[in-house]
Design an enzyme around this catalytic site. Structure first.
Site, PDB file in Angstrom:
ATOM      1  N   GLU A 166      36.733  47.473  26.479  1.00 52.21           N
ATOM      2  CA  GLU A 166      36.702  46.280  27.291  1.00 52.21           C
ATOM      3  C   GLU A 166      35.763  46.424  28.503  1.00 52.21           C
ATOM      4  O   GLU A 166      36.250  47.540  29.120  1.00 52.21           O
ATOM      5  CB  GLU A 166      37.827  45.450  27.526  1.00 52.21           C
ATOM      6  CG  GLU A 166      37.911  44.529  28.536  1.00 52.21           C
ATOM      7  CD  GLU A 166      39.336  43.865  28.653  1.00 52.21           C
ATOM      8  OE1 GLU A 166      40.138  43.795  27.610  1.00 52.21           O
ATOM      9  OE2 GLU A 166      39.484  43.545  29.898  1.00 52.21           O
ATOM     10  N   GLU A 171      37.169  40.782  37.883  1.00 50.92           N
ATOM     11  CA  GLU A 171      38.752  40.205  38.028  1.00 50.92           C
ATOM     12  C   GLU A 171      38.951  39.870  39.444  1.00 50.92           C
ATOM     13  O   GLU A 171      38.913  41.039  40.357  1.00 50.92           O
ATOM     14  CB  GLU A 171      39.616  40.897  37.100  1.00 50.92           C
ATOM     15  CG  GLU A 171      39.261  40.747  35.617  1.00 50.92           C
ATOM     16  CD  GLU A 171      40.229  41.668  34.748  1.00 50.92           C
ATOM     17  OE1 GLU A 171      41.138  41.090  34.133  1.00 50.92           O
ATOM     18  OE2 GLU A 171      40.281  42.959  34.872  1.00 50.92           O
TER      19      GLU A 171
END
Length: 343
Positions: A166, A171
């Site tokens: 991933e 974020e």
């Protein structure tokens, strides 16, 4: 209306009004990057040839508190911006996304959450191995708010998460709350965004590595638009904010193991898992294991609806060597070199 410096129309005496040409979109940094996919969100609706909605209420596997919907209340295009909107409302929907399950009994499972939001992806519409990915966005604030710009494997070649990897381009959690960053002055607000890789074996054998980028209080990403970018080549992944190269992760620091039928694990060779095609995701989660356990903790239920605004998404590939993605790197010596982990 979003600023469009890349699309200045050039008019000369030799061009009539019907012969106007636009300046090509270029990467923010580096030479040799060629645009291969983009969305400037200038149309009136979300383009179904570029984006799919995930529809589920399973909380992202992180105990998040939203149902993702395809409703216009949760995602829409207006004034040149993609709006991803989280709303405080009791909502019941399918537990799983339609392509995550195969049995009718699983498809019929429902769940209820106290928020709704949206998660968009380019799976099978835009899938890439290597390149430069740029997203200009303004992020939501508040305890429990968790916006993300990230990538998942399209084919899961090495097995379930996180054997196949991933890539988190950006974020952020709990922006504009009191920061728990021990290196920040007392009383500072949360301004960090994070670049991270998830890799290793299938959960719970997974690991992750990353580092934050800290904005000044005056330039908080919840108050201003910023460009979040990632350059991915065969042996290296690099993170950028507003053309600042702040982190690098090299291939000798990541790894991938796949679980065999007998339960044993085999380490994958070469540059696995980051040598397969990935697709982009944009989403705004509420709550979850990470934001609920840092800063002020929990989820602040006030202030909704809140939104994540996206001005554009652009994907470039390196013209020097598309097979490896090498030759177009934008490198700054101040970037942190991230160290990997072994389970």
């Amino acid at each position: 209306m979003s600023v469009r410096t890349y699309a200045v129309i050039l008019l000369t005496g030799a061009l009539s009004a019907c012969q106007q040409t636009a300046e090509p979109i270029k990467a923010s940094l580096g030479e040799g990057w060629q645009l291969v996919w983009h969305d400037e969100f200038e149309q009136n609706t979300i383009d179904p040839t570029k984006w799919q909605h995930e529809v589920n209420c399973r909380g992202g596997g992180n105990d998040e508190q939203q149902c993702y919907t395809a409703r216009s209340e949760n995602s829409f295009v207006e004034s040149g911006l993609l709006h991803i909107v989280a709303r405080k409302e009791q909502y019941t929907g399918p537990l799983h996304n339609a392509d995550e399950v195969t049995r009718d009994a699983e498809r019929a499972l429902l769940a209820t959450q106290p928020f709704t939001s949206a998660r968009l992806r380019t799976k099978h519409l835009g899938d890439w191995r290597y390149g430069r990915f740029e997203v200009r966005a303004k992020l939501p604030a508040g305890q429990g708010a968790w916006p993300a710009i990230w990538m998942l494997p399209t084919d899961w070649h090495y097995g379930r998460w996180a054997s196949s990897g991933e890539i988190d381009i950006m974020e952020a959690v709990n922006l504009n709350t009191q920061t728990d960053d021990k290196t920040a002055p007392a009383g500072s607000l949360e301004t960090r965004v994070h670049g991270t890789l998830h890799y290793g074996g299938p959960a719970p054998e997974n690991v992750y590595s990353g580092t934050p980028y800290r904005f000044s209080d005056a330039d908080n990403p919840a108050d201003n638009f910023h460009v979040y970018a990632l350059e991915w080549q065969q042996d290296e992944i690099r993170w950028y904010v507003d053309n600042v190269h702040y982190a690098t992760f090299r291939h000798d620091q990541w790894y991938s193991t796949s679980q065999q039928a007998d339960g044993s694990f085999v380490e994958n060779s070469g540059f696995a898992p980051f040598d397969q095609r990935f697709h982009l995701l944009l989403n705004f989660a509420v709550g979850g294991n990470w934001p609920a356990n840092v800063n002020d903790k929990g989820v602040d239920m006030s202030g909704y609806p809140k939104q994540m605004l996206v001005d554009y998404v652009r994907v470039f590939q390196c013209s020097q060597n598309s097979e490896t993605g090498k030759g177009c790197a934008s490198v700054q010596p101040s970037a942190v070199h991230i160290k990997g982990k072994r389970q």
